[in-house]
Scaffold this motif. Structure first.
Motif, PDB file in Angstrom:
ATOM      1  N   ALA A 173      10.812  -3.363-116.393  1.00 16.31           N
ATOM      2  CA  ALA A 173      10.931  -2.154-115.568  1.00 16.31           C
ATOM      3  C   ALA A 173      11.596  -1.020-116.358  1.00 16.31           C
ATOM      4  CB  ALA A 173      11.729  -2.453-114.303  1.00 16.31           C
ATOM      5  N   LEU A 197       9.187   0.337-119.063  1.00 18.03           N
ATOM      6  CA  LEU A 197       8.142   1.179-118.473  1.00 18.03           C
ATOM      7  C   LEU A 197       8.660   2.597-118.245  1.00 18.03           C
ATOM      8  CD1 LEU A 197       6.593  -1.366-115.943  1.00 18.03           C
ATOM      9  CD2 LEU A 197       5.526  -0.511-118.034  1.00 18.03           C
ATOM     10  N   THR A 198       9.910   2.719-117.817  1.00 19.99           N
ATOM     11  CA  THR A 198      10.507   4.044-117.634  1.00 19.99           C
ATOM     12  C   THR A 198      10.657   4.751-118.976  1.00 19.99           C
ATOM     13  OG1 THR A 198      11.661   3.320-115.650  1.00 19.99           O
ATOM     14  CG2 THR A 198      12.530   5.283-116.751  1.00 19.99           C
ATOM     15  N   ARG A 244       3.830  -0.956-110.391  1.00 18.73           N
ATOM     16  CA  ARG A 244       4.525   0.215-110.935  1.00 18.73           C
ATOM     17  C   ARG A 244       3.792   1.474-110.484  1.00 18.73           C
ATOM     18  NH1 ARG A 244       9.018   1.724-114.150  1.00 18.73           N
ATOM     19  NH2 ARG A 244       8.731   3.957-114.434  1.00 18.73           N
TER      20      ARG A 244
END
Length: 196
Positions: free
Chosen positions: A16, A19-20, A110
């Motif tokens: 996570a 991905l950011t 996402r």
């Protein structure tokens, strides 16, 4: 431990966070993409596009449920949402239709904002798909923002492109113009219970 190693070890929190980093085009994100590239090429990418309101999110939900229940595949979903004109963030409307998938550790959803990109995808969508591929997801479903006739970028990214249509959208001239219909590997007629 680096992001790359954590992701290869199955760490969802690191996934996570990376991905950011990738969405924000950070140096850390770029470095991880280079490190993870040798671990890509195994996932099947499915693009789901079509006009707004045709049922793309509901179809993605059912596809993911099918792959989880009958094939036991790990599924990643990239849901590209329109950007808020005020905050620039994603509206997150697609997730509302995917509640059946919540709590399933074999599914990772996402959402991302287009951030002004045209073509139905965000600029970082392909890189995010690469991260999911390296993380060991079998199927990556990419749902576009809700494309019009010329938002066809998903066809260049996906291995299989589904174009979702609903009865009553357009006329004979619209059908002749084709546009988005030409990119379909599979044409899905949704809401077929409606008149037309």
């Amino acid at each position: 431990m680096t992001y790359s190693q954590s992701i290869l070890n199955g760490d969802r929190l690191a996934l996570a966070r990376l991905l950011t980093q990738v969405e924000n085009d950070s140096l850390e994100g770029r470095a991880a993409l280079i490190e993870l590239f040798p671990h890509t090429g195994k996932a099947h990418l499915i693009g789901v596009t079509g006009a707004p309101g045709t049922g793309k999110s509901s179809l993605v939900n059912q596809l993911a449920l099918y792959y989880r229940r009958t094939k036991e595949k790990r599924i990643a979903i990239i849901a590209v949402d329109p950007s808020s004109p005020f905050t620039g963030g994603a509206v997150l409307g697609d997730r509302v239709r995917m509640r059946d998938l919540s709590g399933d550790t074999g599914v990772f959803i996402r959402s991302m904002a287009t951030r002004g990109s045209l073509g139905g995808l965000a600029q970082a969508t392909a890189n995010m798909a690469q991260i999911f591929d390296a993380a060991g997801f079998d199927i990556i479903i990419i749902e576009t923002v809700g494309a019009g006739q010329s938002e066809v970028d998903v066809a260049r990214l996906a291995h299989t492109t589904l174009v979702v249509e609903a009865p009553g959208l357009g006329d004979d001239i619209q059908a002749i113009k084709a546009g988005i219909l030409e990119i379909a590997d599979i044409l899905v007629i949704n809401k077929a219970d409606r008149p037309g």
